[in-house]
Write a protein that holds these residues in place. Sequence first.
Motif, PDB file in Angstrom:
ATOM      1  N   TYR A 183      -4.985  31.313   4.623  1.00  0.00           N
ATOM      2  CA  TYR A 183      -4.007  32.055   3.834  1.00  0.00           C
ATOM      3  C   TYR A 183      -4.158  33.573   3.990  1.00  0.00           C
ATOM      4  O   TYR A 183      -3.242  34.323   3.673  1.00  0.00           O
ATOM      5  CB  TYR A 183      -4.125  31.682   2.353  1.00  0.00           C
ATOM      6  CG  TYR A 183      -3.813  30.230   2.063  1.00  0.00           C
ATOM      7  CD1 TYR A 183      -2.789  29.564   2.717  1.00  0.00           C
ATOM      8  CD2 TYR A 183      -4.548  29.513   1.127  1.00  0.00           C
ATOM      9  CE1 TYR A 183      -2.507  28.236   2.456  1.00  0.00           C
ATOM     10  CE2 TYR A 183      -4.274  28.182   0.851  1.00  0.00           C
ATOM     11  CZ  TYR A 183      -3.253  27.547   1.523  1.00  0.00           C
ATOM     12  OH  TYR A 183      -2.966  26.239   1.264  1.00  0.00           O
TER      13      TYR A 183
ATOM     14  N   THR B 275      -1.384  34.792   6.443  1.00  0.00           N
ATOM     15  CA  THR B 275      -0.042  34.267   6.230  1.00  0.00           C
ATOM     16  C   THR B 275       1.043  35.141   6.840  1.00  0.00           C
ATOM     17  O   THR B 275       2.122  34.649   7.197  1.00  0.00           O
ATOM     18  CB  THR B 275       0.230  34.126   4.715  1.00  0.00           C
ATOM     19  OG1 THR B 275      -0.061  35.385   4.070  1.00  0.00           O
ATOM     20  CG2 THR B 275      -0.640  33.045   4.116  1.00  0.00           C
ATOM     21  N   GLN B 276       0.774  36.449   6.976  1.00  0.00           N
ATOM     22  CA  GLN B 276       1.785  37.331   7.552  1.00  0.00           C
ATOM     23  C   GLN B 276       2.031  37.026   9.024  1.00  0.00           C
ATOM     24  O   GLN B 276       3.064  37.420   9.582  1.00  0.00           O
ATOM     25  CB  GLN B 276       1.376  38.806   7.395  1.00  0.00           C
ATOM     26  CG  GLN B 276       0.163  39.213   8.215  1.00  0.00           C
ATOM     27  CD  GLN B 276      -1.154  38.907   7.507  1.00  0.00           C
ATOM     28  OE1 GLN B 276      -1.166  38.205   6.498  1.00  0.00           O
ATOM     29  NE2 GLN B 276      -2.241  39.443   8.016  1.00  0.00           N
TER      30      GLN B 276
ATOM     31  N   HIS C 214       4.267  31.194  10.484  1.00  0.00           N
ATOM     32  CA  HIS C 214       5.635  30.856  10.087  1.00  0.00           C
ATOM     33  C   HIS C 214       5.636  30.243   8.683  1.00  0.00           C
ATOM     34  O   HIS C 214       4.755  29.426   8.354  1.00  0.00           O
ATOM     35  CB  HIS C 214       6.242  29.867  11.086  1.00  0.00           C
ATOM     36  CG  HIS C 214       7.723  29.697  10.942  1.00  0.00           C
ATOM     37  ND1 HIS C 214       8.289  28.860   9.996  1.00  0.00           N
ATOM     38  CD2 HIS C 214       8.763  30.264  11.624  1.00  0.00           C
ATOM     39  CE1 HIS C 214       9.607  28.912  10.095  1.00  0.00           C
ATOM     40  NE2 HIS C 214       9.917  29.757  11.072  1.00  0.00           N
ATOM     41  N   PRO C 215       6.602  30.605   7.819  1.00  0.00           N
ATOM     42  CA  PRO C 215       6.631  30.078   6.442  1.00  0.00           C
ATOM     43  C   PRO C 215       6.620  28.558   6.360  1.00  0.00           C
ATOM     44  O   PRO C 215       6.001  27.983   5.456  1.00  0.00           O
ATOM     45  CB  PRO C 215       7.934  30.658   5.872  1.00  0.00           C
ATOM     46  CG  PRO C 215       8.166  31.911   6.664  1.00  0.00           C
ATOM     47  CD  PRO C 215       7.652  31.616   8.043  1.00  0.00           C
ATOM     48  N   LYS C 216       7.303  27.879   7.273  1.00  0.00           N
ATOM     49  CA  LYS C 216       7.313  26.413   7.247  1.00  0.00           C
ATOM     50  C   LYS C 216       5.926  25.855   7.540  1.00  0.00           C
ATOM     51  O   LYS C 216       5.521  24.830   6.962  1.00  0.00           O
ATOM     52  CB  LYS C 216       8.324  25.873   8.266  1.00  0.00           C
ATOM     53  CG  LYS C 216       9.775  26.240   7.962  1.00  0.00           C
ATOM     54  CD  LYS C 216      10.237  25.649   6.638  1.00  0.00           C
ATOM     55  CE  LYS C 216      11.713  25.947   6.376  1.00  0.00           C
ATOM     56  NZ  LYS C 216      12.143  25.452   5.046  1.00  0.00           N
TER      57      LYS C 216
ATOM     58  N   ILE D 253       3.157  27.394   6.798  1.00  0.00           N
ATOM     59  CA  ILE D 253       2.405  27.637   5.574  1.00  0.00           C
ATOM     60  C   ILE D 253       2.632  26.511   4.577  1.00  0.00           C
ATOM     61  O   ILE D 253       1.707  26.039   3.904  1.00  0.00           O
ATOM     62  CB  ILE D 253       2.797  28.994   4.949  1.00  0.00           C
ATOM     63  CG1 ILE D 253       2.343  30.147   5.848  1.00  0.00           C
ATOM     64  CG2 ILE D 253       2.202  29.152   3.556  1.00  0.00           C
ATOM     65  CD1 ILE D 253       0.851  30.282   5.951  1.00  0.00           C
ATOM     66  N   MET D 254       3.883  26.045   4.484  1.00  0.00           N
ATOM     67  CA  MET D 254       4.196  24.938   3.594  1.00  0.00           C
ATOM     68  C   MET D 254       3.436  23.674   4.007  1.00  0.00           C
ATOM     69  O   MET D 254       2.943  22.916   3.160  1.00  0.00           O
ATOM     70  CB  MET D 254       5.699  24.671   3.596  1.00  0.00           C
ATOM     71  CG  MET D 254       6.527  25.755   2.924  1.00  0.00           C
ATOM     72  SD  MET D 254       6.269  25.774   1.142  1.00  0.00           S
ATOM     73  CE  MET D 254       7.576  26.882   0.631  1.00  0.00           C
TER      74      MET D 254
ATOM     75  N   TYR E  75      -0.004  23.938   2.810  1.00  0.00           N
ATOM     76  CA  TYR E  75      -0.049  23.621   1.382  1.00  0.00           C
ATOM     77  C   TYR E  75      -0.108  22.104   1.165  1.00  0.00           C
ATOM     78  O   TYR E  75      -0.831  21.625   0.281  1.00  0.00           O
ATOM     79  CB  TYR E  75       1.175  24.185   0.670  1.00  0.00           C
ATOM     80  CG  TYR E  75       1.164  25.674   0.438  1.00  0.00           C
ATOM     81  CD1 TYR E  75      -0.024  26.361   0.235  1.00  0.00           C
ATOM     82  CD2 TYR E  75       2.346  26.396   0.389  1.00  0.00           C
ATOM     83  CE1 TYR E  75      -0.034  27.725   0.017  1.00  0.00           C
ATOM     84  CE2 TYR E  75       2.348  27.771   0.170  1.00  0.00           C
ATOM     85  CZ  TYR E  75       1.156  28.426  -0.007  1.00  0.00           C
ATOM     86  OH  TYR E  75       1.147  29.767  -0.234  1.00  0.00           O
TER      87      TYR E  75
ATOM     88  N   PRO F  33       8.212  24.539  -2.960  1.00  0.00           N
ATOM     89  CA  PRO F  33       8.776  25.813  -3.428  1.00  0.00           C
ATOM     90  C   PRO F  33       8.618  26.064  -4.920  1.00  0.00           C
ATOM     91  O   PRO F  33       8.559  27.214  -5.356  1.00  0.00           O
ATOM     92  CB  PRO F  33      10.263  25.705  -3.043  1.00  0.00           C
ATOM     93  CG  PRO F  33      10.256  24.819  -1.848  1.00  0.00           C
ATOM     94  CD  PRO F  33       9.185  23.805  -2.129  1.00  0.00           C
TER      95      PRO F  33
ATOM     96  N   ILE G 174       5.373  27.742  -5.372  1.00  0.00           N
ATOM     97  CA  ILE G 174       5.455  29.136  -4.935  1.00  0.00           C
ATOM     98  C   ILE G 174       6.178  29.970  -5.997  1.00  0.00           C
ATOM     99  O   ILE G 174       5.793  31.109  -6.281  1.00  0.00           O
ATOM    100  CB  ILE G 174       6.194  29.239  -3.590  1.00  0.00           C
ATOM    101  CG1 ILE G 174       5.523  28.330  -2.548  1.00  0.00           C
ATOM    102  CG2 ILE G 174       6.238  30.673  -3.103  1.00  0.00           C
ATOM    103  CD1 ILE G 174       4.082  28.646  -2.297  1.00  0.00           C
TER     104      ILE G 174
END
Length: 345
Positions: A132, A135-136, A139-141, A143-144, A147, A306, A309
Amino acid sequence: MEGELMSVMKMWIWVGTSVSYCYWMRKVIPPGPTRLLSLLPVISLFFFLPLTFSTVHLSGTLGFFLAWLANFKLLLLAFDKGPLSHPQVSLPRFAALACLPINLTKHPSTNTSHPLRYAFKALLVGLLVKAYDYTQNIHPKLIMCIYCFHIYFLLEIILALVAALARTLLGLELEPQFNNPLRSTSLQDFWGRRWNLMVTTILRPTVYHPTLRAAAALLGPKWAPLPAVFATFLVSGLMHELILFYIGRMEPTFWMTAFFLLHGLSLTLEIALKRALAATFRLPSLVSGPLTAAFVFATCISLFLPEFIRCRIDVRAFQEYAALGQLFTNLASRFSNFFHTNIII
């Protein structure tokens, strides 16, 4: 953090007193509406207690242990059903069964999971937490997806520790909590036989079976399971919303309920198709397995995660990890100072 830990000690006094009360009420009040009325104060208290904590881990864990599992077991006890209704169970076992996510099994434990397996998963959790920090660059997906695995590994470790503690202290033979959910070949396999089996075990007698009996009178035994499955997922979704409220203290959007309703509808359709086509067509597991995993991950990423988040649960959890680390550091420093002052000198 120290204040929260002190509150935990006070809370367990309330819980111990309440569980003892329930233990004796079942002996003096016959099952039925009168016993239910006698248990309602404890059920109400268990809904309230998670609200007295502000940390993610304590409010969420206690919401799951008390407001959901313990209360559903008490509802069963009111009508002399469920694990708490066994006439020979002792008070310590009664308390463990009521407050912890464990369930007795009629057969000796065949769980051969080596402790190194959980140590490896704990290491994976640590690596995921470390990821984490970058994270920058991810890719957001993705990261999901991280999770998803983080929640799964953490849940399995926590529930395994609880089960091991109950087995060691009380000699309870326990049902497993997970059964290799990544190997699921269908939604029915995933939800019914592999994922968080404690929830499945408590939802069957409290929601599924009563709905099944009512639906059988209207639709017949062949199609009665369909509304029973849907009702079970609806209740599960609402209870997840409650736990999310305990954690985030934010107005619910019911997207998490939508996640469970979607899975309930999909599982209902899957059962209907199996009943209609079982004699002529069935997908091989090499195809159905990846399709199941893809559907679970896709819906989890779009509807379930989400909500975590939105409540900034990830950020707050990392702050709690840091606070817990600082607490242990402070305690170690105090012990070291005490040792040097009172022992060496």
